[in-house]
Write an enzyme that holds these catalytic residues in place. Structure first.
Site, short mmCIF file in Angstrom:
data_model
loop_
_atom_site.label_atom_id
_atom_site.label_comp_id
_atom_site.label_asym_id
_atom_site.label_seq_id
_atom_site.Cartn_x
_atom_site.Cartn_y
_atom_site.Cartn_z
N ARG A 134 -12.11 -7.05 5.50
CA ARG A 134 -13.16 -8.00 5.89
C ARG A 134 -12.74 -8.91 7.04
NH1 ARG A 134 -17.32 -8.74 2.05
NH2 ARG A 134 -18.14 -10.19 3.61
N HIS B 245 5.31 -3.26 5.25
CA HIS B 245 5.37 -2.36 6.41
C HIS B 245 4.58 -3.01 7.53
CE1 HIS B 245 4.70 2.04 8.02
NE2 HIS B 245 5.16 1.21 8.95
N HIS C 88 -2.53 -3.76 8.36
CA HIS C 88 -2.55 -4.58 7.14
C HIS C 88 -1.64 -5.81 7.30
CE1 HIS C 88 0.83 -1.89 6.38
NE2 HIS C 88 0.06 -0.88 6.01
N GLU D 4 9.73 -2.39 6.26
CA GLU D 4 9.51 -1.02 6.72
C GLU D 4 8.91 -1.09 8.12
OE1 GLU D 4 8.56 1.19 2.46
OE2 GLU D 4 6.91 0.75 3.85
N HIS E 32 7.30 6.32 -2.87
CA HIS E 32 6.08 6.89 -2.29
C HIS E 32 5.31 7.66 -3.36
CE1 HIS E 32 3.38 7.64 1.06
NE2 HIS E 32 3.14 8.82 0.50
N GLY E 33 4.14 7.13 -3.67
CA GLY E 33 3.24 7.80 -4.61
C GLY E 33 3.61 7.64 -6.07
N GLY F 206 3.98 0.33 -4.61
CA GLY F 206 2.97 -0.61 -4.18
C GLY F 206 1.58 -0.34 -4.70
#
Length: 245
Positions: A18, A43, A50, A70, A190-191, A212
Protein backbone atom coordinates in the site's frame (compact mmCIF):
# COMPACT_ATOMS: atom_id res chain seq x y z
CA UNK A 1 20.89 -27.38 18.65
CA UNK A 2 20.17 -24.91 15.85
CA UNK A 3 19.30 -21.30 16.55
CA UNK A 4 16.49 -19.40 14.84
CA UNK A 5 16.91 -16.40 12.59
CA UNK A 6 13.61 -14.71 11.78
CA UNK A 7 13.31 -13.05 8.38
CA UNK A 8 11.00 -10.04 8.55
CA UNK A 9 10.93 -9.14 4.83
CA UNK A 10 7.29 -10.20 4.52
CA UNK A 11 6.22 -7.65 7.12
CA UNK A 12 7.71 -4.98 4.89
CA UNK A 13 5.96 -6.59 1.90
CA UNK A 14 2.59 -5.86 3.50
CA UNK A 15 3.59 -2.23 4.08
CA UNK A 16 4.90 -1.74 0.56
CA UNK A 17 1.75 -3.24 -0.96
CA UNK A 18 0.00 0.00 0.00
CA UNK A 19 3.07 2.28 -0.03
CA UNK A 20 2.26 3.34 3.51
CA UNK A 21 4.05 3.36 6.88
CA UNK A 22 2.63 0.25 8.49
CA UNK A 23 3.29 -2.41 9.48
CA UNK A 24 6.72 -1.17 10.48
CA UNK A 25 9.27 -4.02 10.44
CA UNK A 26 11.46 -2.34 13.05
CA UNK A 27 9.18 -2.82 16.11
CA UNK A 28 8.16 -6.19 14.68
CA UNK A 29 11.81 -7.25 14.93
CA UNK A 30 11.67 -6.45 18.65
CA UNK A 31 8.57 -8.62 19.02
CA UNK A 32 10.35 -11.44 17.21
CA UNK A 33 13.26 -11.14 19.64
CA UNK A 34 10.85 -11.16 22.59
CA UNK A 35 9.39 -14.36 21.14
CA UNK A 36 12.81 -16.00 21.16
CA UNK A 37 14.44 -15.11 17.83
CA UNK A 38 18.20 -15.55 18.02
CA UNK A 39 18.69 -13.21 15.09
CA UNK A 40 16.87 -10.98 12.63
CA UNK A 41 17.36 -11.41 8.89
CA UNK A 42 16.46 -8.86 6.22
CA UNK A 43 17.09 -8.78 2.47
CA UNK A 44 17.80 -5.33 1.08
CA UNK A 45 17.03 -5.96 -2.57
CA UNK A 46 18.37 -3.79 -5.37
CA UNK A 47 14.80 -2.83 -6.35
CA UNK A 48 13.86 -2.08 -2.70
CA UNK A 49 10.63 -4.02 -3.08
CA UNK A 50 10.22 -4.58 0.66
CA UNK A 51 12.98 -3.62 3.11
CA UNK A 52 14.12 0.00 2.67
CA UNK A 53 17.45 1.62 3.49
CA UNK A 54 15.94 3.45 6.47
CA UNK A 55 14.58 0.15 7.84
CA UNK A 56 18.08 -1.26 7.76
CA UNK A 57 19.56 1.75 9.53
CA UNK A 58 16.93 1.59 12.29
CA UNK A 59 17.28 -2.17 12.66
CA UNK A 60 21.03 -1.82 13.12
CA UNK A 61 20.35 0.63 15.94
CA UNK A 62 17.67 -1.46 17.64
CA UNK A 63 18.29 -5.18 17.07
CA UNK A 64 19.74 -6.70 20.23
CA UNK A 65 20.34 -10.22 18.95
CA UNK A 66 22.12 -10.55 15.58
CA UNK A 67 21.41 -8.70 12.35
CA UNK A 68 21.94 -10.76 9.20
CA UNK A 69 21.84 -8.74 5.98
CA UNK A 70 21.00 -10.68 2.84
CA UNK A 71 22.11 -8.84 -0.28
CA UNK A 72 23.27 -9.17 -3.86
CA UNK A 73 26.99 -9.25 -4.56
CA UNK A 74 27.23 -5.73 -5.99
CA UNK A 75 29.48 -2.76 -5.19
CA UNK A 76 26.46 -0.72 -4.05
CA UNK A 77 25.42 -3.35 -1.53
CA UNK A 78 28.95 -3.89 -0.27
CA UNK A 79 29.16 -0.14 0.39
CA UNK A 80 25.89 -0.23 2.34
CA UNK A 81 27.05 -3.20 4.39
CA UNK A 82 30.34 -1.49 5.23
CA UNK A 83 28.37 1.53 6.44
CA UNK A 84 25.72 -0.38 8.42
CA UNK A 85 28.04 -3.07 9.86
CA UNK A 86 25.57 -5.95 10.25
CA UNK A 87 26.62 -8.95 12.32
CA UNK A 88 26.68 -11.06 9.16
CA UNK A 89 26.24 -10.59 5.43
CA UNK A 90 24.69 -13.39 3.40
CA UNK A 91 25.33 -13.00 -0.32
CA UNK A 92 22.37 -14.20 -2.38
CA UNK A 93 21.47 -14.19 -6.09
CA UNK A 94 18.85 -11.73 -7.32
CA UNK A 95 16.63 -11.71 -10.37
CA UNK A 96 14.29 -8.76 -10.84
CA UNK A 97 11.23 -10.81 -11.81
CA UNK A 98 11.47 -13.46 -9.09
CA UNK A 99 8.93 -13.50 -6.26
CA UNK A 100 11.56 -14.77 -3.83
CA UNK A 101 15.12 -16.05 -4.12
CA UNK A 102 14.88 -18.99 -6.50
CA UNK A 103 18.20 -20.76 -6.03
CA UNK A 104 21.68 -20.59 -4.66
CA UNK A 105 24.60 -18.50 -5.85
CA UNK A 106 26.68 -20.02 -8.63
CA UNK A 107 29.86 -19.48 -6.64
CA UNK A 108 31.90 -21.67 -8.96
CA UNK A 109 31.13 -19.37 -11.90
CA UNK A 110 31.66 -16.13 -9.95
CA UNK A 111 34.51 -17.11 -7.69
CA UNK A 112 36.86 -14.31 -8.74
CA UNK A 113 34.42 -11.43 -8.24
CA UNK A 114 32.93 -12.95 -5.08
CA UNK A 115 36.32 -13.42 -3.46
CA UNK A 116 37.05 -9.70 -3.74
CA UNK A 117 33.77 -8.78 -2.06
CA UNK A 118 34.15 -11.45 0.61
CA UNK A 119 37.63 -10.17 1.42
CA UNK A 120 36.46 -6.56 1.56
CA UNK A 121 33.65 -7.35 3.99
CA UNK A 122 35.61 -9.71 6.22
CA UNK A 123 38.58 -7.33 6.50
CA UNK A 124 36.02 -4.86 7.87
CA UNK A 125 35.00 -7.42 10.51
CA UNK A 126 31.77 -8.61 8.88
CA UNK A 127 31.51 -12.42 8.55
CA UNK A 128 30.23 -13.50 5.14
CA UNK A 129 27.94 -16.41 4.32
CA UNK A 130 27.17 -17.59 0.79
CA UNK A 131 23.68 -18.87 -0.01
CA UNK A 132 24.30 -22.03 -2.03
CA UNK A 133 22.57 -25.14 -3.26
CA UNK A 134 23.61 -28.33 -1.40
CA UNK A 135 26.13 -29.32 -4.08
CA UNK A 136 29.78 -30.23 -3.49
CA UNK A 137 31.05 -28.06 -6.35
CA UNK A 138 29.46 -24.96 -4.84
CA UNK A 139 30.68 -25.78 -1.34
CA UNK A 140 34.24 -26.20 -2.57
CA UNK A 141 34.02 -22.91 -4.46
CA UNK A 142 32.61 -21.21 -1.36
CA UNK A 143 35.59 -22.43 0.63
CA UNK A 144 38.01 -21.08 -2.00
CA UNK A 145 36.23 -17.71 -1.93
CA UNK A 146 37.33 -17.20 1.66
CA UNK A 147 33.81 -17.10 3.10
CA UNK A 148 33.49 -18.53 6.59
CA UNK A 149 29.89 -19.65 6.30
CA UNK A 150 27.43 -21.10 3.84
CA UNK A 151 23.66 -21.09 4.04
CA UNK A 152 22.25 -24.20 2.41
CA UNK A 153 19.27 -23.58 0.15
CA UNK A 154 16.51 -25.83 1.49
CA UNK A 155 14.00 -25.03 -1.26
CA UNK A 156 14.26 -28.37 -3.05
CA UNK A 157 13.54 -30.17 0.23
CA UNK A 158 10.70 -27.82 1.13
CA UNK A 159 9.05 -28.16 -2.27
CA UNK A 160 9.57 -31.92 -2.72
CA UNK A 161 6.61 -34.26 -2.77
CA UNK A 162 6.62 -36.76 0.07
CA UNK A 163 8.20 -39.44 -2.12
CA UNK A 164 11.29 -37.29 -2.75
CA UNK A 165 11.61 -35.58 0.61
CA UNK A 166 13.92 -38.21 2.11
CA UNK A 167 16.25 -37.87 -0.88
CA UNK A 168 16.44 -34.09 -0.52
CA UNK A 169 16.97 -34.41 3.23
CA UNK A 170 19.87 -36.77 2.58
CA UNK A 171 21.38 -34.19 0.23
CA UNK A 172 21.23 -31.59 2.99
CA UNK A 173 22.84 -34.00 5.45
CA UNK A 174 25.65 -34.78 3.02
CA UNK A 175 26.18 -31.13 2.12
CA UNK A 176 26.38 -30.15 5.78
CA UNK A 177 29.01 -32.81 6.45
CA UNK A 178 30.97 -31.78 3.35
CA UNK A 179 30.87 -28.09 4.24
CA UNK A 180 32.11 -28.77 7.75
CA UNK A 181 34.91 -30.96 6.40
CA UNK A 182 36.02 -27.93 4.37
CA UNK A 183 36.07 -25.77 7.49
CA UNK A 184 32.84 -23.92 6.69
CA UNK A 185 30.14 -23.19 9.22
CA UNK A 186 26.61 -23.97 8.11
CA UNK A 187 23.23 -22.25 8.23
CA UNK A 188 20.17 -23.25 6.22
CA UNK A 189 16.91 -21.81 5.01
CA UNK A 190 14.30 -21.18 2.33
CA UNK A 191 10.77 -22.53 2.25
CA UNK A 192 10.91 -24.07 5.72
CA UNK A 193 7.57 -24.30 7.53
CA UNK A 194 6.12 -25.55 10.80
CA UNK A 195 5.38 -28.82 9.00
CA UNK A 196 8.83 -29.54 7.53
CA UNK A 197 11.39 -27.76 9.69
CA UNK A 198 12.11 -30.43 12.29
CA UNK A 199 14.01 -32.86 10.10
CA UNK A 200 16.33 -30.07 8.94
CA UNK A 201 16.75 -28.74 12.48
CA UNK A 202 17.87 -32.23 13.52
CA UNK A 203 20.80 -32.28 11.05
CA UNK A 204 24.02 -32.30 13.02
CA UNK A 205 26.19 -29.34 12.13
CA UNK A 206 23.54 -26.83 11.05
CA UNK A 207 23.93 -23.85 13.35
CA UNK A 208 21.02 -21.59 12.37
CA UNK A 209 17.81 -21.80 10.37
CA UNK A 210 16.56 -18.62 8.72
CA UNK A 211 12.78 -18.66 8.40
CA UNK A 212 10.36 -15.91 7.45
CA UNK A 213 7.20 -16.39 5.42
CA UNK A 214 5.64 -19.18 7.45
CA UNK A 215 6.23 -17.30 10.73
CA UNK A 216 4.70 -14.09 9.39
CA UNK A 217 1.75 -16.06 8.00
CA UNK A 218 1.20 -17.80 11.34
CA UNK A 219 1.44 -14.47 13.16
CA UNK A 220 -1.81 -13.34 11.55
CA UNK A 221 -3.59 -15.95 13.68
CA UNK A 222 -1.57 -15.97 16.90
CA UNK A 223 0.60 -12.84 16.91
CA UNK A 224 4.27 -12.58 16.05
CA UNK A 225 5.69 -13.40 19.47
CA UNK A 226 3.71 -16.63 19.73
CA UNK A 227 4.46 -17.57 16.12
CA UNK A 228 8.18 -17.23 16.86
CA UNK A 229 7.84 -19.19 20.12
CA UNK A 230 6.12 -22.05 18.29
CA UNK A 231 8.85 -22.20 15.65
CA UNK A 232 11.60 -21.96 18.24
CA UNK A 233 10.20 -24.99 20.07
CA UNK A 234 10.28 -27.03 16.85
CA UNK A 235 13.81 -25.92 16.00
CA UNK A 236 15.17 -26.68 19.46
CA UNK A 237 13.36 -29.98 20.03
CA UNK A 238 13.00 -31.54 16.58
CA UNK A 239 11.79 -34.96 15.62
CA UNK A 240 14.47 -36.90 13.79
CA UNK A 241 12.37 -37.84 10.78
CA UNK A 242 10.48 -35.65 8.27
CA UNK A 243 6.73 -35.37 8.63
CA UNK A 244 5.41 -36.66 5.31
CA UNK A 245 2.04 -36.05 3.78
Amino acid sequence: MASLGVNIDHIANVRQARQTVEPDPVPMALLAELGGADGITVHLREDRRHIQDRDLELLRATVRSRLNLEMAATPEMVGIALKIQPDMVTLVPERRQEVTTEGGLDVAAQQGSLKGMVDQLQVAGIPVSLFVDPVSQQLEAACKSGARWVELHTGAYAEACWANQSFELARLNEATARARSLGLRVNAGHGLTYQNVEAVAAIEGIEELNIGHTIVARSIAVGLQEAVREMKRLVQNPRREPLFG
